[in-house]
Every structure is written in C-alpha cells, then in structure tokens.
Enzyme design. Structure first.
Site, PDB file in Angstrom:
ATOM      1  N   ARG A  67     -39.841  37.409  -1.182  1.00 40.90           N
ATOM      2  CA  ARG A  67     -40.000  38.515  -0.225  1.00 40.90           C
ATOM      3  C   ARG A  67     -40.896  39.553  -0.891  1.00 40.90           C
ATOM      4  NH1 ARG A  67     -35.757  41.955   3.319  1.00 40.90           N
ATOM      5  NH2 ARG A  67     -35.987  40.055   4.530  1.00 40.90           N
ATOM      6  N   CYS A  73     -33.267  41.795  14.413  1.00 42.06           N
ATOM      7  CA  CYS A  73     -33.110  41.114  13.117  1.00 42.06           C
ATOM      8  C   CYS A  73     -32.245  41.890  12.139  1.00 42.06           C
ATOM      9  CB  CYS A  73     -34.479  40.832  12.510  1.00 42.06           C
ATOM     10  SG  CYS A  73     -35.422  42.319  12.113  1.00 42.06           S
ATOM     11  N   ASP A 103     -37.137  45.446  16.899  1.00 43.77           N
ATOM     12  CA  ASP A 103     -37.032  45.614  15.445  1.00 43.77           C
ATOM     13  C   ASP A 103     -37.320  47.084  15.142  1.00 43.77           C
ATOM     14  OD1 ASP A 103     -36.970  45.164  12.684  1.00 43.77           O
ATOM     15  OD2 ASP A 103     -38.944  44.205  12.596  1.00 43.77           O
ATOM     16  N   GLN A 105     -36.324  34.534   9.735  1.00 39.93           N
ATOM     17  CA  GLN A 105     -35.586  35.274  10.750  1.00 39.93           C
ATOM     18  C   GLN A 105     -35.653  34.560  12.104  1.00 39.93           C
ATOM     19  OE1 GLN A 105     -33.797  38.290  10.405  1.00 39.93           O
ATOM     20  NE2 GLN A 105     -33.075  37.583  12.394  1.00 39.93           N
TER      21      GLN A 105
HETATM   22  N1  NVA Z   1     -39.999  44.594  10.245  1.00 43.12           N
HETATM   23  C1  NVA Z   1     -38.945  44.849   9.280  1.00 43.12           C
HETATM   24  C2  NVA Z   1     -38.014  43.683   9.198  1.00 43.12           C
HETATM   25  C3  NVA Z   1     -36.860  43.850   8.238  1.00 43.12           C
HETATM   26  C4  NVA Z   1     -36.003  42.637   8.142  1.00 43.12           C
HETATM   27  C5  NVA Z   1     -39.566  45.146   7.926  1.00 43.12           C
HETATM   28  O1  NVA Z   1     -40.528  44.477   7.547  1.00 43.12           O
HETATM   29  O2  NVA Z   1     -39.089  46.064   7.252  1.00 43.12           O
HETATM   30  N1   CP Z   2     -33.223  40.650   8.775  1.00 47.09           N
HETATM   31  C1   CP Z   2     -33.424  40.671   7.440  1.00 47.09           C
HETATM   32  O1   CP Z   2     -34.295  39.996   6.886  1.00 47.09           O
HETATM   33  O2   CP Z   2     -32.533  41.471   6.772  1.00 47.09           O
HETATM   34  P1   CP Z   2     -32.624  41.913   5.246  1.00 47.09           P
HETATM   35  O3   CP Z   2     -33.799  42.829   5.100  1.00 47.09           O
HETATM   36  O4   CP Z   2     -31.314  42.599   4.990  1.00 47.09           O
HETATM   37  O5   CP Z   2     -32.798  40.690   4.382  1.00 47.09           O
END
Ligand code: NVA
Ligand code: CP
Length: 302
Positions: free
Chosen positions: A105, A260, A220, A135
């Site tokens: 990530r 999500c 989201d 997701q």
């Molecule tokens: N769009 C959000 C999703 C978090 C799971 C982000 O990238 O922070």
């Molecule tokens: N939805 C999601 O990816 O959650 P986290 O940021 O908690 O991993």
C-alpha cells in the site's frame, strides 16, 4: 522459473477468474464460520509493505494468512530501508527472495508496478493513489451474496473520481455493468481510463439523475490519504454528492449502498445510512478477509 502472477489492477484477472474468485471467497467464508477451513497456504509467508495508514487491509491480510496456515510480516515504510531511499528494484529483489507473496500500500501506482517488475513472487496492490482493486473484490463479493450477479446492473458512484472509483470502472468493464460516475467538475476520474471503459462508464454531473434506478450506490471519502490539506475545499464542492436517504429513494427499490470505509458521517454519507440495520457496509468490510484469501490462493497456485 515462471513469471509470477501479480494483482495490480482488476484488469490482471479475466472475468471468469473474478467470478471464480468470488465463488471461492463465499466458500472460504462459509468454511471459516463452520470451523472447517483448509490450510491451503500452509507455510506461506506474506510481506505487507505500508507507507499509508490502514485498518482493514492490514487486519484482513494478516488474519487471512493465519487462517489458511500461513503468516504475514508487517513492514512499515519508515522502518525499512525503503524509507531511507533503498531503490525499489533492490528492495523487490531482496524481499521477494525471502517470502512467497507481497502486498503493498503506497502513494504512487508506478512504484508498485516497478516493485512487481523486479519481484520473483506475486505482488498485490493494497491501494495506491490510482487504484484499490482488493476493495472492489470484497464489494463485488458482497453484491453477489446479497443480490446475485452484477452483470447488466446499474451502479452509481458518488463523489470524488478517486482510486476506488477507478477500480469500480475496471469492474464495470470486466463484469459488464454500467457505472455512472456522479462527480463535480475538477473531480473527474482519469479521462484515459474513462475512454477505455467505452459504454461501461460515463460521468453525470447531477447526483439525483445519476442515482435514478441504480441497483447500487457507492461512495468514499472526499479527501483521500495524501489530500488532507484539501479537506475544506473538497467538503464545499462535493457536498451535493452526499449519499443520503433522499438519494437512496431515487435509486431502484432493491438498491444497496456501499462505502469502503473509513467513513466520515455527515460528509460523504449520512449517519442514518451508516447506522441503518439493513446496511451491507459491515458485510462489505468483513468480505475483505475472504476475498483476499481467495486472491492469495489464486496467485500462489498460478
Ligand atoms: N480513497 C481512500 C480510500 C481509503 C481506503 C483513500 O485513498 O484514502
Ligand atoms: N477500505 C480500506 O482499505 O480500509 P483501510 O484503509 O482501513 O485498510
């Protein structure tokens, strides 16, 4: 040695593989609940590299590996040499020589592509600025569990045309449904990706029109990780795109809605919808666990 199979976007799987993965995820969930899960990943080790925060992604990958007999390592960006500038290419060679599968990530999608191209084992995208394919596997599993196949349905995305939206766009291409993206000007999804979606995705500026007759509404956060300084501006511009009861009423009578998580009650979604007893949002979150177990099985048997 064969080239490893990666999962960097939903386009890395064929439509029949996505459907098979969802079926396997549903089976793994039932087995987990019955206490009959097999140890299909016995002895396998997953390295998880995080340079952004996470609750669901970390817990679901780590618990999922343990449930299938494997183990997981949590590597925070700051605490590895990657955080001190060791090249991605060198890190990928070394880490992949010691583990069976890697989940990353981070911010830049190109970094994950770069890591994968130098990795001797499968690499999974656990979210980048551009995509969040894991997701959408869980979201699709949830839709299939509750309503059946999503093919031919109408899905409405509300708010920022962000990473999660992009993965929904890929899902529309892969599973043959229509995605209406309701977003204000300046918050559009990637135009090249939109063009690649052809008839499967389009932008509609008016949220009520976009939601009309939809079988699924998805939203989201308005400011994703890395965009925190834009929070106030985004709140003002995106306010008309809130997922609320009025919008849900303009959708199909059987419509589901998803998020999500993490969510901001009162911003992109109302507290009323978050806390409704018939919401599938918690099921959607739990399904990260099972969808990703099915994904790791698929990539490791390739
Ligand atoms: N769009 C959000 C999703 C978090 C799971 C982000 O990238 O922070
Ligand atoms: N939805 C999601 O990816 O959650 P986290 O940021 O908690 O991993």
């Amino acid at each position: 040695m064969n080239a490893p199979r990666h999962f960097l976007t939903l386009m890395d799987l064929a439509p029949n593989e996505i459907r098979a993965l969802i079926a396997r995820a549903i089976e793994l969930k039932a087995q987990h609940r019955a206490g009959t899960a097999s140890r299909s990943l016995e002895g396998k080790v997953l390295a998880m590299i995080f340079t952004k925060a996470s609750t669901r992604t970390r817990v679901s990958f780590e618990a999922g590996m343990a449930q299938l007999g494997g183990s997981a390592l949590f590597l925070s960006g700051q605490d590895t040499q990657l955080g001190r500038g060791e090249p991605i290419e060198d890190s990928a060679r070394v880490i992949s020589s010691m583990v069976d599968i890697v989940m990353i990530r981070t911010f830049s999608h190109a970094d994950v592509v770069d890591f994968a191209s130098h990795s001797s084992v499968p690499v999974i995208n656990g979210l980048t600025d551009t995509y969040h394919p894991c997701q959408i596997l869980a979201d699709l599993q949830t839709y299939f569990e509750v309503r059946g196949d999503i093919s031919g349905r109408k899905v409405c995305w509300l708010g920022d045309g962000n990473n999660v939206c992009h993965s929904w766009m890929n899902a529309a291409r892969q599973l043959d449904f229509e995605l209406i993206v309701a977003c204000p000007e300046g918050y559009d999804p990637d135009p090249a990706l939109l063009a690649a979606c052809g008839q499967h995705a389009r932008i509609e500026r008016d949220p009520a029109t976009a939601a009309e007759g939809a079988h699924l509404l998805v939203t989201d956060v308005w400011a994703s990780m890395g965009q925190e300084s834009e929070q106030a501006v985004r709140e003002a511009v995106l306010a008309p795109y809130q997922l609320n009861q009025a919008l849900l009423e303009s959708a199909h009578s059987d419509a589901l809605y998803m998020h999500c998580l993490p969510a901001h009650r009162g911003e992109e979604i109302t507290a009323e919808l978050m806390d409704a007893s018939d919401s599938v949002i918690w099921q959607e979150a739990e399904n990260r666990l099972h969808a990703q177990k099915a994904l790791m099985e698929l990539l490791l048997k390739a």
